[in-house]
Motif scaffolding. Structure first.
Motif, mmCIF file in Angstrom:
data_model
loop_
_atom_site.group_PDB
_atom_site.id
_atom_site.type_symbol
_atom_site.label_atom_id
_atom_site.label_comp_id
_atom_site.label_asym_id
_atom_site.label_seq_id
_atom_site.Cartn_x
_atom_site.Cartn_y
_atom_site.Cartn_z
ATOM 1 N N ASP A 1 -30.625 -5.160 -32.853
ATOM 2 C CA ASP A 1 -30.316 -4.384 -31.653
ATOM 3 C C ASP A 1 -28.870 -3.938 -31.756
ATOM 4 O OD1 ASP A 1 -32.830 -4.900 -30.558
ATOM 5 O OD2 ASP A 1 -32.126 -6.632 -29.422
ATOM 6 N N VAL A 2 -28.595 -2.769 -31.186
ATOM 7 C CA VAL A 2 -27.231 -2.258 -31.149
ATOM 8 C C VAL A 2 -26.979 -1.712 -29.749
ATOM 9 C CG1 VAL A 2 -27.836 0.048 -32.016
ATOM 10 C CG2 VAL A 2 -25.536 -0.827 -32.361
ATOM 11 N N ASN A 3 -25.785 -1.921 -29.242
ATOM 12 C CA ASN A 3 -25.443 -1.368 -27.936
ATOM 13 C C ASN A 3 -25.496 0.156 -27.997
ATOM 14 O OD1 ASN A 3 -23.515 -4.078 -27.835
ATOM 15 N ND2 ASN A 3 -24.508 -3.566 -25.904
ATOM 16 N N GLU A 4 -26.203 0.745 -27.075
ATOM 17 C CA GLU A 4 -26.311 2.198 -27.019
ATOM 18 C C GLU A 4 -24.936 2.843 -26.869
ATOM 19 O OE1 GLU A 4 -29.590 4.836 -24.951
ATOM 20 O OE2 GLU A 4 -28.162 4.069 -23.461
ATOM 21 N N VAL B 1 -36.692 2.125 -32.743
ATOM 22 C CA VAL B 1 -38.074 1.804 -32.424
ATOM 23 C C VAL B 1 -38.253 1.427 -30.958
ATOM 24 C CG1 VAL B 1 -38.673 1.148 -34.787
ATOM 25 C CG2 VAL B 1 -37.815 -0.605 -33.204
ATOM 26 N N GLY B 2 -37.167 1.432 -30.193
ATOM 27 C CA GLY B 2 -37.268 1.096 -28.778
ATOM 28 C C GLY B 2 -35.909 1.060 -28.121
ATOM 29 N N ARG B 3 -35.956 0.832 -26.809
ATOM 30 C CA ARG B 3 -34.733 0.786 -26.013
ATOM 31 C C ARG B 3 -34.956 -0.139 -24.829
ATOM 32 N NH1 ARG B 3 -32.472 3.118 -21.472
ATOM 33 N NH2 ARG B 3 -30.267 3.686 -21.652
ATOM 34 N N SER B 4 -33.917 -0.871 -24.464
ATOM 35 C CA SER B 4 -33.931 -1.707 -23.267
ATOM 36 C C SER B 4 -32.768 -1.293 -22.383
ATOM 37 C CB SER B 4 -33.770 -3.189 -23.619
ATOM 38 O OG SER B 4 -34.837 -3.626 -24.424
ATOM 39 N N GLU B 5 -32.999 -1.240 -21.089
ATOM 40 C CA GLU B 5 -31.941 -0.881 -20.134
ATOM 41 C C GLU B 5 -30.844 -1.935 -20.051
ATOM 42 O OE1 GLU B 5 -31.053 1.665 -18.008
ATOM 43 O OE2 GLU B 5 -32.515 2.825 -19.143
ATOM 44 N N ARG B 6 -31.207 -3.192 -20.370
ATOM 45 C CA ARG B 6 -30.269 -4.307 -20.234
ATOM 46 C C ARG B 6 -30.212 -5.099 -21.526
ATOM 47 N NH1 ARG B 6 -28.492 -5.301 -15.210
ATOM 48 N NH2 ARG B 6 -29.368 -4.015 -13.571
ATOM 49 N N ASP B 7 -29.094 -5.802 -21.722
ATOM 50 C CA ASP B 7 -28.981 -6.643 -22.908
ATOM 51 C C ASP B 7 -29.800 -7.917 -22.721
ATOM 52 O OD1 ASP B 7 -27.449 -8.439 -21.382
ATOM 53 O OD2 ASP B 7 -25.582 -7.999 -22.412
ATOM 54 N N GLY B 8 -29.786 -8.772 -23.709
ATOM 55 C CA GLY B 8 -30.597 -9.987 -23.682
ATOM 56 C C GLY B 8 -30.254 -10.962 -22.583
ATOM 57 N N GLU B 9 -29.085 -10.813 -21.989
ATOM 58 C CA GLU B 9 -28.660 -11.676 -20.887
ATOM 59 C C GLU B 9 -28.843 -10.998 -19.532
ATOM 60 O OE1 GLU B 9 -27.754 -14.853 -21.401
ATOM 61 O OE2 GLU B 9 -28.178 -14.473 -23.506
ATOM 62 N N GLY B 10 -29.461 -9.819 -19.528
ATOM 63 C CA GLY B 10 -29.717 -9.111 -18.269
ATOM 64 C C GLY B 10 -28.573 -8.259 -17.771
ATOM 65 N N PHE C 1 -26.115 -3.268 -20.052
ATOM 66 C CA PHE C 1 -25.634 -2.648 -21.279
ATOM 67 C C PHE C 1 -26.857 -2.320 -22.133
ATOM 68 C CE2 PHE C 1 -22.274 -5.910 -20.250
ATOM 69 C CZ PHE C 1 -21.458 -5.008 -19.577
ATOM 70 N N PRO C 2 -27.318 -1.068 -22.105
ATOM 71 C CA PRO C 2 -28.540 -0.712 -22.819
ATOM 72 C C PRO C 2 -28.462 -1.011 -24.318
ATOM 73 C CG PRO C 2 -27.846 1.072 -21.373
ATOM 74 C CD PRO C 2 -26.734 0.071 -21.396
ATOM 75 N N LEU C 3 -29.597 -1.469 -24.829
ATOM 76 C CA LEU C 3 -29.719 -1.769 -26.246
ATOM 77 C C LEU C 3 -30.715 -0.823 -26.900
ATOM 78 C CD1 LEU C 3 -30.010 -5.664 -26.199
ATOM 79 C CD2 LEU C 3 -27.990 -4.292 -26.755
ATOM 80 N N LEU C 4 -30.403 -0.413 -28.111
ATOM 81 C CA LEU C 4 -31.358 0.306 -28.945
ATOM 82 C C LEU C 4 -31.910 -0.686 -29.950
ATOM 83 C CD1 LEU C 4 -29.295 3.564 -29.568
ATOM 84 C CD2 LEU C 4 -31.156 3.214 -27.924
ATOM 85 N N HIS C 5 -33.225 -0.710 -30.084
ATOM 86 C CA HIS C 5 -33.891 -1.614 -31.026
ATOM 87 C C HIS C 5 -34.124 -0.820 -32.312
ATOM 88 C CE1 HIS C 5 -34.315 -3.978 -27.439
ATOM 89 N NE2 HIS C 5 -35.095 -3.075 -26.893
ATOM 90 N N LEU C 6 -33.642 -1.367 -33.425
ATOM 91 C CA LEU C 6 -33.712 -0.687 -34.710
ATOM 92 C C LEU C 6 -34.509 -1.516 -35.704
ATOM 93 C CD1 LEU C 6 -29.968 0.434 -35.120
ATOM 94 C CD2 LEU C 6 -31.808 1.611 -33.906
ATOM 95 N N ARG C 7 -35.107 -0.809 -36.665
ATOM 96 C CA ARG C 7 -35.876 -1.485 -37.723
ATOM 97 C C ARG C 7 -35.716 -0.714 -39.026
ATOM 98 N NH1 ARG C 7 -41.508 -1.627 -36.019
ATOM 99 N NH2 ARG C 7 -40.847 -3.358 -34.739
ATOM 100 N N ARG C 8 -35.718 -1.487 -40.086
ATOM 101 C CA ARG C 8 -35.767 -0.914 -41.438
ATOM 102 C C ARG C 8 -36.896 -1.615 -42.174
ATOM 103 N NH1 ARG C 8 -30.649 -2.040 -44.870
ATOM 104 N NH2 ARG C 8 -31.752 -3.966 -45.249
#
Length: 154
Positions: A114-117, A134-143, A146-153
């Motif tokens: 994950d990387v901060n947007e 591959v995805g996005r979350s409006e909040r970080d893992g602690e709620g 800070f939106p996160l972008l989910h990345l994959r290789r």
């Protein structure tokens, strides 16, 4: 990274230096965080992240640490998750991050992170290394907001 810098597993005695690198890197690249946010997250890195991750450090020939990467995963299954990659700002754009990422994810079938947007330089770094969104979350893992972008290789 041909200046005598080497990569090695982190030792317990490295933790204070790793936290200093983390803080300098975050202060240089995470302008969206308040000083209170940085303090709160630093405590989580100290108490939870550093002890839980498989850590690799980049060390200059004079002993100074330049950066670190922490992963979770099963190398036998060829799948890992990069949980943290931080390079001292003085060593940005010198190949340290690339070397750390390569050491932590050699010949992996799948790597996720994950990387901060709000950290476009980190996103660009990972995209240059073959990661895709591959995805996005409006909040970080602690709620926190800070939106996160989910990345994959792979």
């Amino acid at each position: 990274m041909d200046d005598g810098t080497t990569l090695r597993p982190a030792a317990d005695g490295d933790r204070p230096a790793l936290l200093r690198i983390w803080r300098r890197a975050v202060e240089a690249t995470h302008g969206f965080l308040t000083p209170a946010d940085v303090d709160e997250i630093e405590e989580q890195v100290r108490a939870a992240a550093l002890p839980a991750l498989a850590l690799t450090v980049a060390q200059r020939s004079d002993g100074a640490l330049l950066g670190w990467v922490g992963v979770h995963g099963d190398r036998r299954a060829r799948a890992v998750r990069v949980e943290a990659l931080f390079v001292d700002p003085a060593a940005h754009r010198l190949g340290v991050g690339t070397a750390l990422l390569g050491a932590a994810t050699p010949a992996m079938g799948r790597v996720e992170l994950d990387v901060n947007e709000q950290n476009p330089s980190a996103l660009a770094f990972y995209e240059r290394h073959g990661f895709v969104r591959v995805g996005r979350s409006e909040r970080d893992g602690e709620g926190r907001p800070f939106p996160l972008l989910h990345l994959r290789r792979g």
